[in-house]
Design an enzyme around this catalytic site. Structure first.
Site, PDB file in Angstrom:
ATOM      1  N   PRO A 141       0.821  -1.206   0.000  1.00 36.83           N
ATOM      2  CA  PRO A 141       0.000   0.000   0.000  1.00 36.83           C
ATOM      3  C   PRO A 141       0.858   1.260   0.000  1.00 36.83           C
ATOM      4  O   PRO A 141       1.968   1.261   0.543  1.00 36.83           O
ATOM      5  CB  PRO A 141      -0.813  -0.105   1.297  1.00 36.83           C
ATOM      6  CG  PRO A 141      -0.172  -1.155   2.117  1.00 36.83           C
ATOM      7  CD  PRO A 141       0.662  -2.009   1.224  1.00 36.83           C
ATOM      8  N   ASP A 142       0.358   2.313  -0.623  1.00 36.86           N
ATOM      9  CA  ASP A 142       1.077   3.582  -0.563  1.00 36.86           C
ATOM     10  C   ASP A 142       0.687   4.292   0.731  1.00 36.86           C
ATOM     11  O   ASP A 142       0.083   3.694   1.628  1.00 36.86           O
ATOM     12  CB  ASP A 142       0.814   4.426  -1.819  1.00 36.86           C
ATOM     13  CG  ASP A 142      -0.634   4.863  -1.955  1.00 36.86           C
ATOM     14  OD1 ASP A 142      -1.443   4.572  -1.051  1.00 36.86           O
ATOM     15  OD2 ASP A 142      -0.974   5.499  -2.966  1.00 36.86           O
ATOM     16  N   PHE A 143       1.033   5.558   0.855  1.00 37.22           N
ATOM     17  CA  PHE A 143       0.666   6.314   2.050  1.00 37.22           C
ATOM     18  C   PHE A 143      -0.735   6.893   1.947  1.00 37.22           C
ATOM     19  O   PHE A 143      -1.553   6.764   2.833  1.00 37.22           O
ATOM     20  CB  PHE A 143       1.634   7.492   2.236  1.00 37.22           C
ATOM     21  CG  PHE A 143       2.823   7.170   3.088  1.00 37.22           C
ATOM     22  CD1 PHE A 143       2.943   5.952   3.726  1.00 37.22           C
ATOM     23  CD2 PHE A 143       3.825   8.115   3.260  1.00 37.22           C
ATOM     24  CE1 PHE A 143       4.047   5.671   4.511  1.00 37.22           C
ATOM     25  CE2 PHE A 143       4.932   7.845   4.044  1.00 37.22           C
ATOM     26  CZ  PHE A 143       5.044   6.631   4.665  1.00 37.22           C
ATOM     27  N   ARG A 144      -0.974   7.600   0.837  1.00 37.06           N
ATOM     28  CA  ARG A 144      -2.068   8.551   0.865  1.00 37.06           C
ATOM     29  C   ARG A 144      -3.306   8.170   0.063  1.00 37.06           C
ATOM     30  O   ARG A 144      -4.266   8.927   0.057  1.00 37.06           O
ATOM     31  CB  ARG A 144      -1.564   9.919   0.394  1.00 37.06           C
ATOM     32  CG  ARG A 144      -0.571  10.518   1.361  1.00 37.06           C
ATOM     33  CD  ARG A 144      -0.023  11.838   0.895  1.00 37.06           C
ATOM     34  NE  ARG A 144       0.875  12.408   1.890  1.00 37.06           N
ATOM     35  CZ  ARG A 144       2.147  12.068   2.045  1.00 37.06           C
ATOM     36  NH1 ARG A 144       2.684  11.170   1.250  1.00 37.06           N
ATOM     37  NH2 ARG A 144       2.884  12.618   2.983  1.00 37.06           N
ATOM     38  N   ASN A 215      10.881   5.155  -2.225  1.00 37.06           N
ATOM     39  CA  ASN A 215      10.428   3.885  -1.667  1.00 37.06           C
ATOM     40  C   ASN A 215      11.498   3.218  -0.821  1.00 37.06           C
ATOM     41  O   ASN A 215      12.702   3.374  -1.061  1.00 37.06           O
ATOM     42  CB  ASN A 215       9.975   2.950  -2.784  1.00 37.06           C
ATOM     43  CG  ASN A 215       8.705   3.457  -3.438  1.00 37.06           C
ATOM     44  OD1 ASN A 215       8.079   4.377  -2.919  1.00 37.06           O
ATOM     45  ND2 ASN A 215       8.325   2.875  -4.554  1.00 37.06           N
ATOM     46  N   ASP A 217      11.089  -0.158  -0.121  1.00 38.01           N
ATOM     47  CA  ASP A 217      10.790  -1.584  -0.256  1.00 38.01           C
ATOM     48  C   ASP A 217      11.878  -2.373  -0.964  1.00 38.01           C
ATOM     49  O   ASP A 217      11.830  -3.606  -1.041  1.00 38.01           O
ATOM     50  CB  ASP A 217       9.443  -1.789  -0.972  1.00 38.01           C
ATOM     51  CG  ASP A 217       9.375  -1.082  -2.323  1.00 38.01           C
ATOM     52  OD1 ASP A 217      10.420  -0.967  -2.998  1.00 38.01           O
ATOM     53  OD2 ASP A 217       8.280  -0.648  -2.713  1.00 38.01           O
ATOM     54  N   HIS A 234      14.871   8.024   0.667  1.00 39.09           N
ATOM     55  CA  HIS A 234      14.351   7.892   2.031  1.00 39.09           C
ATOM     56  C   HIS A 234      14.891   6.643   2.721  1.00 39.09           C
ATOM     57  O   HIS A 234      14.266   6.101   3.633  1.00 39.09           O
ATOM     58  CB  HIS A 234      12.818   7.912   2.014  1.00 39.09           C
ATOM     59  CG  HIS A 234      12.272   9.252   1.605  1.00 39.09           C
ATOM     60  ND1 HIS A 234      10.955   9.468   1.276  1.00 39.09           N
ATOM     61  CD2 HIS A 234      12.894  10.452   1.461  1.00 39.09           C
ATOM     62  CE1 HIS A 234      10.785  10.751   0.955  1.00 39.09           C
ATOM     63  NE2 HIS A 234      11.944  11.360   1.049  1.00 39.09           N
ATOM     64  N   CYS A 242      21.938   2.546  15.358  1.00 39.45           N
ATOM     65  CA  CYS A 242      21.327   3.121  16.558  1.00 39.45           C
ATOM     66  C   CYS A 242      20.735   4.480  16.220  1.00 39.45           C
ATOM     67  O   CYS A 242      21.376   5.298  15.563  1.00 39.45           O
ATOM     68  CB  CYS A 242      22.398   3.275  17.639  1.00 39.45           C
ATOM     69  SG  CYS A 242      21.801   4.135  19.109  1.00 39.45           S
ATOM     70  N   CYS A 269      25.419   1.928  23.070  1.00 38.71           N
ATOM     71  CA  CYS A 269      24.787   2.829  24.050  1.00 38.71           C
ATOM     72  C   CYS A 269      23.449   2.314  24.565  1.00 38.71           C
ATOM     73  O   CYS A 269      22.791   2.986  25.349  1.00 38.71           O
ATOM     74  CB  CYS A 269      24.618   4.225  23.465  1.00 38.71           C
ATOM     75  SG  CYS A 269      23.274   4.336  22.263  1.00 38.71           S
ATOM     76  N   SER A 307       2.831  11.451  -4.656  1.00 35.12           N
ATOM     77  CA  SER A 307       1.972  12.616  -4.424  1.00 35.12           C
ATOM     78  C   SER A 307       2.799  13.895  -4.299  1.00 35.12           C
ATOM     79  O   SER A 307       2.245  14.973  -4.138  1.00 35.12           O
ATOM     80  CB  SER A 307       1.138  12.405  -3.158  1.00 35.12           C
ATOM     81  OG  SER A 307       1.994  12.255  -2.042  1.00 35.12           O
TER      82      SER A 307
END
Ligand code: CNA
Length: 445
Positions: A141-144, A215, A217, A234, A242, A269, A307
């Site tokens: 599925p996409d986001f919007r 994407n 994926d 992205h 971390c 940490c 989009s």
């Protein structure tokens, strides 16, 4: 990948090539993108000189819009001041006008015009800009997209607003919402579709300058788009670190923990480890800055399945030369394509992306080759998860072989870890260097 808290909405006041972070345009862009097109510095940092007399301009002197199916049902009302990206993706002012225009001009054949240019050999440096819409045909599925998009199905994650799931401060406080989503998004259970292979074919034809994808994926890599032709703006699940001290963590271990409902812990940490997916407020990967060279060089921009709501990525589309044709393939108009009239040389084909890309490939005479490529790829055993750059490199190698276009690949220089945070000139991260090494060693086979 380097991270820091900074915001793209400072872009007007600072040189964008020194620092760039991911942010939602719904948080930062308060004006209609149509109004801001070509008006600001954008990710390239300065206003662009107009070139009005190229041969391409003569060929593509008219904008065109066509559509195959109805506009999405998502065109809920929203005001420009709304900050809800779920709604904003589907309903800008002017959409009605554009819709009428689209219906009126459907015979102008933007897709055919661009196909003709490609066949004439006018497009040898194609830049592809892509988003989640290229992977919906793979079942992700996409986001919007209202109804099916992830943002419409977030109740189960118990978060105050959709974007909290990619908010680093929220993650720091409670990683579970993101980890729940990550289980569904982790590469492994999905296969590349026709659209991914179309991009691969662009590369095989020697026409792909670079693909910029939002994407996470990993399907571009899985279908064999070489690492040095791909910018995963992205980030991806291929590496992990971390979220606090950025110490690298084995991606497989992080995945194993997350898939079993555990929280991967930093060995240095003890803070939470996160796959190197870029969250809002985090820096984009170093190779994102290749855009400063690529977009001015592009002679065709193809925008697919996005989009254009996330900055700074969304503004990239405004940084090609003004005479360069831009082709939007999407369900509905987005970004500068919401502007009426369209910029000269802008074309969009509205409808289901896979159908559109298939028709485009048929016009180019590539359909049979793409089908054959897909068939041959299906017979290869592909690792279920791109757990490391070297694994993805092997995958690409297996599927490339003799079809690779000869030479001409740009390579990147690696740089020491300590220099990465300050560099902004289009260099890559160490992990990307690793994966490219593996790809280039394959190429020499
Ligand atoms: P988005 O905001 O959900 O937009 C997707 C666009 O694609 C929309 O305009 C849709 O109308 C369009 N679209 C979806 N399916 C089709 C189709 N079959 N035919 C034609 N058009 C279609 O997603 P963006 O990519 O613009 O937003 C960027 C986010 C999404 C990035 O930060 C990603 O990390 C994130 N994301 C990625 C994935 C993935 O990796 N597959 C999935 C979901 C979200």
């Amino acid at each position: 990948m380097n991270r820091s808290k900074s915001s793209w909405d400072k872009k007007v006041h600072q040189s964008p090539v020194t620092r760039m972070t991911r942010s939602s345009s719904s948080q930062t862009r308060h004006t209609d993108p149509a109004e801001t097109q070509d008006a600001g510095p954008g990710p390239y940092g300065k206003l662009r000189r107009k070139q009005t007399d190229s041969a391409l301009a003569q060929d593509l002197s008219q904008m065109s819009v066509s559509r195959r199916d109805s506009l999405p049902t998502s065109k809920g009302k929203m005001s420009k001041s709304s900050s809800d990206p779920v709604q904003s993706s589907g309903s800008r002012s002017g959409r009605g006008t554009l819709s009428a225009l689209a219906a009126k001009s459907s015979s102008r054949g933007g897709l055919a015009s661009v196909a003709r240019l490609v066949k004439l050999g006018r497009c040898k440096n194609v830049v592809v800009v892509a988003g989640a819409g290229i992977s919906t045909a793979s079942g992700i599925p996409d986001f919007r997209t209202p109804g099916t998009g992830l943002y419409a199905n977030l109740e189960k994650y118990n978060i105050p607003y959709p974007e909290a799931i990619f908010n680093i401060d929220y993650f720091s406080n409670d990683p579970q919402p993101f980890f729940s989503l990550a289980k569904a998004l982790y590469p492994g259970s999905h296969r590349p579709n026709y659209i991914h292979y179309f991009v691969r074919m662009l590369h095989l034809k020697g026409l792909l300058l670079r693909m910029y994808t939002q994407n996470i994926d990993g399907l571009e890599k899985l279908c064999g788009v070489p690492d040095d032709k791909l910018v995963e703006a992205h980030g991806s699940f291929a590496t992990a670190a971390c979220h606090l001290c950025y110490t690298a963590h084995p991606a497989e271990e992080a995945k194993h923990a997350i898939m079993n409902g555990n929280v991967p812990i930093c060995t240095f940490c003890a803070a939470t480890v996160k796959p190197d997916v870029v969250f809002f407020g985090e820096d984009l990967p170093q190779n994102y800055f290749l855009h400063t060279k690529d977009f001015p060089k592009a002679d065709l921009l193809i925008i697919m399945g996005t989009s254009l709501q996330i900055e700074p990525f969304a503004s990239l589309v405004n940084t090609v030369r003004s005479t360069v044709p831009r082709l939007l393939l999407n369900r509905h108009a987005v970004g500068p394509f919401e502007k009426v009239p369209l910029r000269r040389g802008d074309h969009m084909e509205l409808g289901d992306l896979e159908d559109t890309v298939r028709r485009f490939a048929e016009m180019l005479g590539w359909n049979d080759e793409i089908e054959e490529l897909m068939r041959s790829q299906e017979t290869l055993s592909i690792p279920p998860f791109i757990s490391s750059p070297s694994v993805s490199g092997q995958t690409s190698c297996q599927s490339r072989g003799a079809l690779e276009p000869p030479g001409g690949m740009e390579t990147f220089k690696s740089r020491p870890e300590g220099q990465r945070a300050s560099n902004s000139g289009g260099e890559e991260t160490d992990s990307e260097t690793d994966s490219k090494s593996s790809a280039s060693s394959c190429q020499s086979n």
